[in-house]
Write a protein that holds these residues in place. Structure first.
Motif, PDB file in Angstrom:
ATOM      1  N   ASP A  48       0.809  -1.213   0.000  1.00  0.00           N
ATOM      2  CA  ASP A  48       0.000   0.000   0.000  1.00  0.00           C
ATOM      3  C   ASP A  48       0.844   1.266   0.000  1.00  0.00           C
ATOM      4  N   GLY A  49       2.136   1.128  -0.241  1.00  0.00           N
ATOM      5  CA  GLY A  49       3.030   2.285  -0.294  1.00  0.00           C
ATOM      6  C   GLY A  49       3.604   2.663   1.052  1.00  0.00           C
ATOM      7  N   ASP A  50       3.120   2.068   2.115  1.00  0.00           N
ATOM      8  CA  ASP A  50       3.626   2.354   3.450  1.00  0.00           C
ATOM      9  C   ASP A  50       4.101   1.045   4.066  1.00  0.00           C
ATOM     10  N   ASP A  51       5.078   0.452   3.436  1.00  0.00           N
ATOM     11  CA  ASP A  51       5.544  -0.876   3.800  1.00  0.00           C
ATOM     12  C   ASP A  51       6.653  -0.799   4.848  1.00  0.00           C
ATOM     13  N   PRO A  52       6.471  -1.413   6.007  1.00  0.00           N
ATOM     14  CA  PRO A  52       7.517  -1.380   7.026  1.00  0.00           C
ATOM     15  C   PRO A  52       8.791  -2.103   6.589  1.00  0.00           C
ATOM     16  N   VAL A  53       8.663  -3.134   5.757  1.00  0.00           N
ATOM     17  CA  VAL A  53       9.847  -3.842   5.260  1.00  0.00           C
ATOM     18  C   VAL A  53      10.662  -2.919   4.358  1.00  0.00           C
ATOM     19  N   ALA A  54      10.004  -2.177   3.480  1.00  0.00           N
ATOM     20  CA  ALA A  54      10.709  -1.224   2.609  1.00  0.00           C
ATOM     21  C   ALA A  54      11.384  -0.141   3.439  1.00  0.00           C
ATOM     22  N   ARG A  55      10.724   0.313   4.494  1.00  0.00           N
ATOM     23  CA  ARG A  55      11.345   1.328   5.368  1.00  0.00           C
ATOM     24  C   ARG A  55      12.564   0.762   6.068  1.00  0.00           C
ATOM     25  N   GLU A  56      12.478  -0.493   6.518  1.00  0.00           N
ATOM     26  CA  GLU A  56      13.610  -1.134   7.188  1.00  0.00           C
ATOM     27  C   GLU A  56      14.785  -1.303   6.221  1.00  0.00           C
ATOM     28  N   ILE A  57      14.508  -1.750   5.009  1.00  0.00           N
ATOM     29  CA  ILE A  57      15.557  -1.916   3.997  1.00  0.00           C
ATOM     30  C   ILE A  57      16.203  -0.568   3.686  1.00  0.00           C
ATOM     31  N   THR A  58      15.376   0.448   3.480  1.00  0.00           N
ATOM     32  CA  THR A  58      15.883   1.786   3.157  1.00  0.00           C
ATOM     33  C   THR A  58      16.766   2.320   4.279  1.00  0.00           C
ATOM     34  N   ALA A  59      16.328   2.183   5.511  1.00  0.00           N
ATOM     35  CA  ALA A  59      17.121   2.657   6.649  1.00  0.00           C
ATOM     36  C   ALA A  59      18.446   1.903   6.737  1.00  0.00           C
ATOM     37  N   PHE A  60      18.404   0.596   6.507  1.00  0.00           N
ATOM     38  CA  PHE A  60      19.620  -0.220   6.566  1.00  0.00           C
ATOM     39  C   PHE A  60      20.616   0.217   5.493  1.00  0.00           C
ATOM     40  N   ILE A  61      20.138   0.372   4.259  1.00  0.00           N
ATOM     41  CA  ILE A  61      21.023   0.765   3.156  1.00  0.00           C
ATOM     42  C   ILE A  61      21.558   2.176   3.374  1.00  0.00           C
ATOM     43  N   ASN A  62      20.715   3.080   3.837  1.00  0.00           N
ATOM     44  CA  ASN A  62      21.161   4.457   4.080  1.00  0.00           C
ATOM     45  C   ASN A  62      22.222   4.542   5.172  1.00  0.00           C
ATOM     46  N   ALA A  63      22.232   3.573   6.087  1.00  0.00           N
ATOM     47  CA  ALA A  63      23.222   3.562   7.169  1.00  0.00           C
ATOM     48  C   ALA A  63      24.567   2.983   6.726  1.00  0.00           C
ATOM     49  N   LEU A  64      24.613   2.365   5.544  1.00  0.00           N
ATOM     50  CA  LEU A  64      25.870   1.806   5.030  1.00  0.00           C
ATOM     51  C   LEU A  64      26.811   2.927   4.602  1.00  0.00           C
ATOM     52  N   THR A  65      28.102   2.624   4.581  1.00  0.00           N
ATOM     53  CA  THR A  65      29.067   3.588   4.064  1.00  0.00           C
ATOM     54  C   THR A  65      28.902   3.702   2.552  1.00  0.00           C
ATOM     55  N   GLU A  66      29.487   4.732   1.982  1.00  0.00           N
ATOM     56  CA  GLU A  66      29.414   4.907   0.525  1.00  0.00           C
ATOM     57  C   GLU A  66      30.020   3.713  -0.198  1.00  0.00           C
ATOM     58  N   ASP A  67      31.161   3.217   0.263  1.00  0.00           N
ATOM     59  CA  ASP A  67      31.798   2.061  -0.378  1.00  0.00           C
ATOM     60  C   ASP A  67      30.920   0.819  -0.289  1.00  0.00           C
ATOM     61  N   GLU A  68      30.243   0.631   0.848  1.00  0.00           N
ATOM     62  CA  GLU A  68      29.343  -0.517   0.979  1.00  0.00           C
ATOM     63  C   GLU A  68      28.164  -0.393   0.019  1.00  0.00           C
TER      64      GLU A  68
END
Length: 134
Positions: A48-68
């Motif tokens: 429905d566009g407000d997916d908690p899994v997508a938010r979790e994935i996005t937060a995880f990827i955003n927390a990675l370093t640029e090289d990661e």
């Protein structure tokens, strides 16, 4: 064999999470009731566009370093068959050039991203399932 800037455990975690995300589908029950039992739990797989899994994935990827993040994009492209392991540095260079796009948005927009990441790790001789957090 080239070195990865991102750990196999982090990639394995993302593979598991993106597989959860991949099973989502569009609205199939637009007249949903308020009780999941009455709806036979059909709404659980709707996106429905407000997916908690997508938010979790996005937060995880955003927390990675640029090289990661660069390696994650390069791994996806390697697994997709864009180039072989011999061209790893070229894949990384191209991934770095596309970093102006949010990495999470880019990866979540790619159908089969979990399979491509698994194939990318396999090209490095890494079994993602063995690297997955227990």
């Amino acid at each position: 064999m080239p070195e990865l800037a991102i750990s196999a455990e982090k990639v394995a975690f993302l593979i598991e999470k993106t597989r959860e995300f991949d099973v989502k589908e569009g609205a199939t029950d637009p007249d949903s009731g308020s009780n999941p039992t009455d709806d036979n739990m059909i709404d659980v797989l709707e996106d429905d566009g407000d997916d908690p899994v997508a938010r979790e994935i996005t937060a995880f990827i955003n927390a990675l370093t640029e090289d990661e993040q660069v390696d994650l994009i390069a791994l996806m492209r390697l697994g997709r068959g864009d180039d072989g392991i011999e061209e790893w540095e070229e894949l990384r260079r191209e991934a770095r050039e596309t970093r102006d796009i949010a990495a999470a948005q880019y990866l979540l927009g790619e159908p089969l991203v979990s399979d491509y990441l698994a194939e990318g790790l396999s090209a490095f001789g890494i079994d993602w399932a063995a690297a997955a957090p227990k």
